[in-house]
Design an enzyme around this catalytic site. Structure first.
Site, PDB file in Angstrom:
ATOM      1  CB  SER A 142      34.106  30.409  57.995  1.00  0.00           C
ATOM      2  OG  SER A 142      33.780  29.874  59.254  1.00  0.00           O
TER       3      SER A 142
ATOM      4  CG  HIS B   1      31.878  27.145  63.828  1.00  0.00           C
ATOM      5  ND1 HIS B   1      31.684  27.841  62.671  1.00  0.00           N
ATOM      6  CD2 HIS B   1      33.219  27.032  63.985  1.00  0.00           C
ATOM      7  CE1 HIS B   1      32.852  28.138  62.130  1.00  0.00           C
ATOM      8  NE2 HIS B   1      33.798  27.659  62.895  1.00  0.00           N
TER       9      HIS B   1
END
Ligand code: PAF
Length: 293
Positions: free
Chosen positions: A195, A35
């Protein structure tokens, strides 16, 4: 860095910036280096960088991990700031979907998916309704942020194609918006950053490495069939349950028809209850094609 939770405060925060041309990185939080690379790319592209953090319920199917999806807001804010974000938007459900759960809730047209309208492919087949949810939330976010650039990772390759198609199909709604694709970031052992990797135990992680190894092996194969068979063998040897391990046309995600088409190997497989997806360009046919938009 400003943290805002309402659409009004978001618009004000963007409007107050001296350069309000936005680079936008939508996320569901639990930020990792992948990210942060997207945020840094947005910083290169635009004067103001907005990051959204919202775990979107409409893109999770029944029995999926919406409830247990990692929520790490404090750490996310710190990381986003260090990566150069100017504004972080952390809306609640009612801000995102006024009237959520009622017939007046936000509705967003889902564009035709790039694979085929009549036969859902890959993620669309295995997670029915997932892309309708992704398009719904991203369209709502685009309406609020009105970015000039939106940066997405290639890790979610089909999502990247679907969202690029949505932007193309809505060129009057977001006339200046450009979708920017960013290569997948990998840990040193080859595992694509996600994640969901934090769900893996060390032993499961070792087995999960078969996913990136399978993609690597596919890139050495001469035909789609041999690549698919090699990928399946590697995944099954680690007792992964395969949703798909395929080589497809890089833009349409349809099966390859010849040997001159841009190709992509794509995998979705489960290590016990943890579902992983990954993909890579493969040089079956001509050069890998990366022009999504
Ligand atoms: O890729 C994701 O994290 C999500 O699908 C997105 C694009 C933020 C929409 O919720």
């Amino acid at each position: 860095m400003q943290v805002v939770t309402t659409d009004k405060n978001l618009r004000e925060a963007i409007g107050n910036r001296s350069d309000s041309s936005c680079g936008f990185v939508p996320t569901m939080g639990a930020l990792h280096e992948g990210h942060l690379a997207l945020i840094r790319r947005a910083v290169e592209l635009a004067g103001t960088v907005v990051v959204s953090i919202f775990v979107n319920p409409t893109q999770f199917g029944p029995g999926e991990d919406f409830q247990k999806y990692p929520r790490t807001l404090e750490a996310d804010l710190l990381a986003a700031e260090q990566a150069g974000a100017d504004i972080v938007f952390t809306p609640d459900l009612q801000t995102m979907y006024p009237g959520y759960g009622t017939p007046t809730g936000v509705t967003v047209d889902t564009p035709p998916l790039p694979a085929t309208a009549t036969e859902p492919a890959l993620e669309d087949y295995h997670r029915p309704g997932h892309f309708a949810g992704v398009c719904q939330v991203v369209a709502r976010l685009f309406d609020l942020v009105m970015p000039r650039f939106a940066v997405f990772g290639e890790k979610d390759y089909q999502q990247l194609l679907v969202l690029s198609a949505m932007v193309r199909a809505n060129d009057t709604r977001w006339p200046h918006l450009q979708v920017i694709a960013h290569p997948t970031l990998r840990d040193d052992d080859g595992l694509a950053m996600s994640s969901r990797n934090r769900y893996l135990t060390p032993a499961q992680r070792q087995r999960a490495l078969s996913v990136s190894r399978a993609l690597q092996t596919a890139s050495d194969c001469e035909t789609a069939e041999s690549a698919e068979s090699a990928m399946r063998s590697l995944l099954l040897a680690q007792n992964l349950v395969i949703d798909y391990a395929v080589v497809r046309h890089a833009r349409t995600l349809m099966p390859l028809r010849g040997t001159t088409e841009p190709a992509r190997a794509l995998i979705a497989a489960r290590v016990d209850s943890v579902r992983l997806i990954d993909n890579a360009p493969v040089a079956i046919g001509t050069r890998p094609d990366t022009s999504y938009t």
